[in-house]
Design an enzyme around this catalytic site. Structure first.
Site, short mmCIF file in Angstrom:
data_model
loop_
_atom_site.label_atom_id
_atom_site.label_comp_id
_atom_site.label_asym_id
_atom_site.label_seq_id
_atom_site.Cartn_x
_atom_site.Cartn_y
_atom_site.Cartn_z
N ASP A 147 -7.87 -4.02 -0.63
CA ASP A 147 -8.43 -4.15 -1.98
C ASP A 147 -8.38 -5.58 -2.48
O ASP A 147 -9.26 -6.02 -3.23
CB ASP A 147 -7.67 -3.24 -2.95
CG ASP A 147 -7.80 -1.77 -2.57
OD1 ASP A 147 -8.94 -1.32 -2.41
OD2 ASP A 147 -6.78 -1.09 -2.43
N HIS A 204 0.85 -1.19 0.00
CA HIS A 204 0.00 0.00 0.00
C HIS A 204 0.88 1.23 0.00
O HIS A 204 1.94 1.25 0.64
CB HIS A 204 -0.91 0.01 1.23
CG HIS A 204 -2.04 0.98 1.16
ND1 HIS A 204 -1.88 2.33 1.44
CD2 HIS A 204 -3.35 0.83 0.82
CE1 HIS A 204 -3.04 2.94 1.29
NE2 HIS A 204 -3.95 2.07 0.91
#
Length: 442
Positions: free
Chosen positions: A376, A318
C-alpha cells in the site's frame, strides 16, 4: 481416477479431544490438513456433540471454507496463486494471464490465452442505458459509491448471466465483471470531472485501455506509456486475490444465500470501501500530508514509536505478513520505474515518501520489528505520481480484486459442502423478563 483432495479425504486418524471440566464428558474431533499451512480442527459437529460452539471475533482462527486458489504464509512472507509464487507471476505474466489462472486453475497456453483475451476484450462495453444511471449521481459522489451502485445494477441489464445453477451463465458473468470493471471505474472518474466518457478500445491491452479511459479525452489522441502500462499491470496482479480477507469473505457470505454474482461483487466492493481494508494506500497519502516535509520525519518517527501517541506510520507492516510483504518488493521496483519514467524529481510529497522509506529501512526500531514498507505504501505513491486522486485509490483496488472475488465466488458455488453463512453469537442482553402492558409502565 482423480485424487480426492477434499478435507474429508485428508482427515486420517488424527483427532483432537476436548474435555468438559464441569461434567467430565469428552468428545473427539478430526484433525485435517491442507496442501500447506497449519492443521485444522474440524468442529462442524461440536455443537451437536457437546452443546457448545466457539467464540472467535473476526474469525481470525476459523477456516470458513476450503479453497484451491490462494495460499499465504504470513510468517515466511509467501503469497501463491494456484501454487505459483506471486513474484514469478508479476515478473513474467500480464494481468489477464493471472486472471485465467485464478479462474481456471492453470496458466493458459498461447491459444487459450488468445481466446480468453478476446472473450474479455469483447465484453468491456457497458449497456448504453447505464449512461443515464451515472447521471443520477451527484457530481461530487464518491467513486466507490458510484461503482457499488453500478455493479449492483448490472443484474438489471444482463439477465442472461444471473442463473448461478448454470455453469455457462456463471462463466459469462465472470467474464463480464472482469471486463467491465475498468470501464465502470474509469467512467466514475470521468463523471466526477465532468468529462465525456471514453469508450473502451479493442486494440489495446487491458491495462492500456484502462489508463486511456481514465485520462484520454475526445479532443486528441492519447498515447499510453509502456512503463506506465506495465506498472498498472503489476498493480492489478499484486492485488488480484488475497485469500479470505474481509471483502472476499463478504462475497462468499452474500453468495452463500444464492444471490446473483453482480450483487455479490457489489457487496465485496462495499466491504472493500472501509478504510481498514481497501483504504490503506489512501491513508498513506494522508499520513504523508500530515508529516508535511522531510524536516519533520524524525519527529513523526519518534511519535510512531511512542505507544501512547495515536500517530501511526501508515503503509508499514501488515496484519498478515509478519516478515515482509512479498508484493512490496515488486511494487518498490515498479514505483521507482514510474518515478523515473515521469521524471519526477522535485514533487514534495513523493520526495518525502522516498526519504521516509530510506530512513525507516535504516532504523533499528522498524527493522527489528520487521515493519517494512508494504504494497500500500508504494501503490499510493504510484497513484499520486500518475495524478490519480485519492478517492480513486480504492476503486483501482476493486478493479484488480474483481477477478479474485469472481474466482472465489465460483469456487464457493461449486463446493458441495457449502452452506449458507450463519455465524453464532454470544448473547449478552437482558435475561428473560415478564412483559408489562403500557398502561402499567411508570
Amino acid at each position: 481416477m482423480s485424487q480426492d483432495t477434499s478435507a474429508a479425504a485428508r482427515a486420517a486418524n488424527a483427532s483432537v479431544s476436548l474435555v468438559d471440566n464441569t461434567s467430565g464428558n469428552e468428545a473427539s474431533f478430526p484433525l485435517i490438513g491442507g496442501t500447506d499451512g497449519p492443521k485444522v480442527i474440524d468442529i462442524r459437529k461440536l455443537y451437536a456433540e457437546t452443546g457448545y460452539f466457539t467464540y472467535d471475533p473476526g474469525f481470525v482462527s476459523t477456516a470458513s471454507c476450503e479453497s484451491k486458489i490462494t495460499f499465504i504464509d504470513g510468517d515466511e512472507g509467501i503469497l501463491m496463486h494456484r501454487g505459483y509464487m506471486i513474484e514469478d507471476l508479476a515478473e513474467n505474466c500480464d494481468f489477464l494471464e493471472v486472471c485465467y489462472l485464478l479462474l481456471y486453475g492453470e496458466l493458459p497456453s498461447p491459444d487459450q490465452k488468445t481466446k480468453f483475451v478476446n472473450g474479455i476484450t469483447y465484453h468491456t462495453m457497458l449497456h448504453e442505458q447505464l449512461h443515464n444511471f451515472y447521471r443520477g449521481f451527484r457530481r461530487d459522489a464518491h467513486p466507490m459509491a458510484i461503482m457499488c451502485g453500478v455493479v449492483g445494477a448490472l443484474s438489471a441489464f444482463y439477465h442472461d448471466s444471473t442463473d448461478i445453477a448454470d455453469p455457462h451463465q456463471r462463466m459469462v458473468a465472470s467474464y463480464r465483471l472482469v471486463a467491465k470493471m475498468p470501464t465502470i471505474a474509469a467512467w466514475a472518474y470521468k463523471y466526477s470531472l465532468g468529462q465525456p466518457f471514453m469508450y473502451p478500445r479493442n486494440d489495446l491491452t487491458y491495462s492500456e485501455d484502462f489508463i486511456r479511459m481514465m485520462f484520454a479525452t475526445p479532443c486528441e489522441e492519447y498515447e499510453v506509456s509502456p512503463v506506465i502500462s506495465k506498472a498498472m499491470d503489476r498493480i492489478l496482479i499484486l492485488h488480484a486475490d488475497h485469500e479470505q480477507n474481509a471483502s472476499t469473505s463478504t462475497v462468499r457470505l452474500a453468495g452463500s444465500s444464492g444471490a446473483n454474482p453482480f450483487a455479490c461483487i457489489a457487496a465485496g466492493i462495499a466491504s472493500l470501501w472501509g478504510p481498514a481494508h481497501g483504504g490503506a494506500n489512501e491513508a498513506v497519502l494522508n499520513m504523508l500530508r500530515e508529516v508535511r516535509s522531510k524536516d519533520h520525519i524524525t519527529e513523526y518517527l519518534a511519535r510512531a514509536k511512542d505507544k501512547d501517541d495515536p500517530f501511526r506510520l501508515m503503509g508499514f507492516g501488515h496484519r498478515v505478513y509478519k516478515n515482509h510483504d512479498p508484493r512490496a518488493t515488486i511494487m518498490r521496483k515498479t514505483c521507482h520505474e514510474v518515478l523515473d519514467e515521469l521524471d519526477i524529481r522535485d514533487e514534495p510529497l513523493l520526495d518525502l515518501a522516498m526519504e521516509l522509506e530510506r530512513i525507516a529501512l535504516e532504523d533499528d526500531y522498524f527493522v527489528e520489528r520487521k515493519l517494512y514498507p508494504n504494497v500500500d505504501f508504494y501503490s499510493g505513491i504510484i497513484f499520486q505520481a500518475l495524478g490519480i486522486p485519492t478517492t480513486m485509490f480504492t476503486v483501482l483496488f476493486a478493479v484488480a480484486r474483481t477477478v479474485g472475488w469472481v474466482a472465489q465466488w465460483n469456487e464457493m458455488v461449486e463446493d458441495p459442502s457449502q452452506k449458507i453463512g450463519r455465524p453464532r453469537q454470544i448473547y449478552t442482553g437482558q435475561a428473560r423478563r415478564p412483559f408489562v402492558p403500557i398502561a402499567q409502565r411508570g
